[in-house]
Design an enzyme around this catalytic site. Structure first.
Site, short mmCIF file in Angstrom:
data_model
loop_
_atom_site.label_atom_id
_atom_site.label_comp_id
_atom_site.label_asym_id
_atom_site.label_seq_id
_atom_site.Cartn_x
_atom_site.Cartn_y
_atom_site.Cartn_z
N GLY A 1 46.88 15.44 22.00
CA GLY A 1 47.60 16.68 22.28
C GLY A 1 47.63 17.59 21.08
O GLY A 1 46.72 17.58 20.25
N SER A 2 48.68 18.36 20.96
CA SER A 2 48.78 19.37 19.92
C SER A 2 49.16 18.76 18.58
O SER A 2 49.68 17.63 18.50
CB SER A 2 49.83 20.41 20.30
N GLY B 1 51.79 15.73 17.81
CA GLY B 1 51.48 14.59 16.96
C GLY B 1 52.49 14.41 15.85
O GLY B 1 52.89 13.28 15.51
N GLU C 1 44.88 12.12 18.33
CA GLU C 1 43.83 13.13 18.40
C GLU C 1 44.50 14.44 18.71
O GLU C 1 45.04 14.64 19.80
CB GLU C 1 42.78 12.81 19.46
#
Length: 462
Positions: free
Chosen positions: A208-209, A213, A230
């Site tokens: 995600g963003s 994270g 990621e």
């Protein structure tokens, strides 16, 4: 009051699906059942776990028609492109193929006096927080190795593709995977964070963003829970003076525009050697003008809506700011049937851009790309590295050694030559800088969901 989680369809703006979010107590019960089921699942022979996982994917394939329709409603991908079954099957088969060798213990010594081995054991309960842009593929990347390695899995899917978790669990349970071994949940952010703080899981995989994270890291701080993250990307392409121009245009523009630009490793900025720059831009504009923006259920549509109107709003803002700062937009939005301020967004190519502009610096995750001329390798390398992200780069040249040498100097997880926007299950999927940390797929994907365990067994007492 029960919190309802809703998927707003980008196709027509209606509530397509909604489900009640679990309370903390309910979510903790899910995690507890997963933990209780894990030893028995891990005790099954490896070949049995592999067979059940492959059977689950086969059941998912049987749902193809339903899945393709649901994806169009949930995140806008045109039905003409089908689902994600090719990648799902390839990744599953490869990870199954390498499982025995990758998970086998390494025998250091087996003599009359000692048996010394280095084994890999499942970490326990794996929590997958999956994104909406490739909702099946991104889940499979961790789900398959986690289950094969002997872990149990709890899946929280993105709200935008909330039905994907249900379909995956439905398929795997129908195939014979025990219900508590693979469970789907609907959670609010606060409950998710409390689960992490309470050590409900042994490994968390989040796609995600960057902000998301960071929130995961903060929630898990001090728990020593393993994390695979990621996050954002701003992947570059570099077209050298010896490149196959037509191939470069076709691949890079597809990498920038496919899935409405909503690809983890989509191309967001392109640097072209000055000798090819004008020709590249001309061909790129023609390529984009041939796209058809429209309803994803129309078989003529090649560009569907973005997954949510708020995502399209970000791209509109970036483009407007860039134009105000001197960028030139080469695509007339009137050529495409946008809905005013909605999820349907015209594609765009920007020139006269620079790295001071947000559209060349921050993740866009939409159908827009900036193109800049460069004088040669040194300028291109500096430009590609001038980013907080590092997932992939795409190099276009006839010279393999040149590409390898340039790739060695680029801060990225994957170096492509003469291709882009692709994932090879035999190679590690990873990123650097703000793109995150950890590894998926390849043998290293198994290392993420297992831990090393050493056995030093002395056969004699003296």
């Amino acid at each position: 009051m029960t919190k309802m989680i809703q998927c707003i369809s980008p196709v027509d703006g209606r509530v397509y699906a909604e489900r009640p979010a679990l309370t903390l107590a309910e979510a903790e019960a899910v995690a507890a059942r997963a933990r209780a089921a894990q030893p028995d699942w891990a005790a099954r022979p490896l070949e049995d776990r592999i067979a059940l996982v492959k059977a689950g994917v086969a059941k998912l394939n049987e749902m193809k028609d339903r899945v393709v329709e649901e994806l169009a409603w949930q995140m806008g991908r045109p039905t003409r492109f089908g689902g994600e079954f090719g990648g799902v099957n390839d990744r599953t088969n490869y990870m199954a193929e390498i499982a025995e060798k990758t998970l086998a213990a390494t025998v250091v010594e087996d003599s009359e006096k000692f048996r010394r081995t280095l084994a890999r054991e499942p970490v326990g309960v794996v929590f997958i927080i999956a994104p909406w842009n490739y909702p099946y593929l991104t889940t499979i990347n961790t789900l398959v190795p986690a289950l094969i390695a002997g872990n149990t899995v709890v899946l929280k899917h993105a709200t935008q593709t909330m039905l994907v978790g249900e379909r995956l669990v439905e398929a795997f349970v129908e195939a014979g995977v025990p219900e508590d071994v693979f469970q789907n949940v609907y959670l609010t952010h606060d409950v998710t964070e409390e689960l992490l703080q309470n050590r409900a899981f042994n490994f968390v995989n989040f796609t995600g963003s960057v902000g998301g994270g960071a929130a995961i890291e903060r929630a898990a701080a001090g728990t020593f829970t393993g994390l695979g993250l990621e996050l954002g990307g701003k992947d570059p392409g570099y077209v050298m003076e010896d490149a196959d121009l037509d191939a470069a245009v076709d691949s890079l523009m597809d990498g920038a525009m496919f899935n409405a630009g909503q690809c983890c490793c989509g191309i967001e900025r392109i640097y072209v050697h000055e000798s090819l720059y004008d020709a590249f831009v001309e061909k790129a504009v023609a390529w984009v003008k041939a796209l058809k923006l429209g309803n994803p259920f129309d078989q003529a549509t090649t560009l569907g809506p973005m997954a949510n109107k708020r995502f399209a709003h970000v791209v509109r803002e970036q483009v407007a700011e860039a134009i105000a700062e001197g960028a030139v937009a080469l695509i007339d939005p009137a050529l495409f049937p946008e809905d005013d301020g909605g999820a349907y967004l015209a594609p765009q190519i920007l020139v006269n851009v620079n790295h001071e502009m947000r559209v060349m610096r921050e993740e866009s995750f939409g159908p827009v790309v900036g193109i800049m001329p460069v004088s040669g390798d040194e300028e291109a390398i500096a430009a590609m590295n001038d980013s907080p992200y590092g997932l992939t780069c795409s190099l276009w040249t006839q010279d393999v050694e040149r590409a390898a040498a340039i790739g060695a100097r680029i801060e990225t997880g994957t170096v492509f030559m003469n291709r882009c926007d692709y994932l090879d299950p035999a190679l590690c999927w990873t990123g650097c800088k703000d793109t995150g940390r950890g590894a998926a797929l390849s043998a290293l994907g198994y290392h993420s969901v297992t831990r090393p365990k050493s056995y030093h067994l002395k056969k004699v007492t003296k």
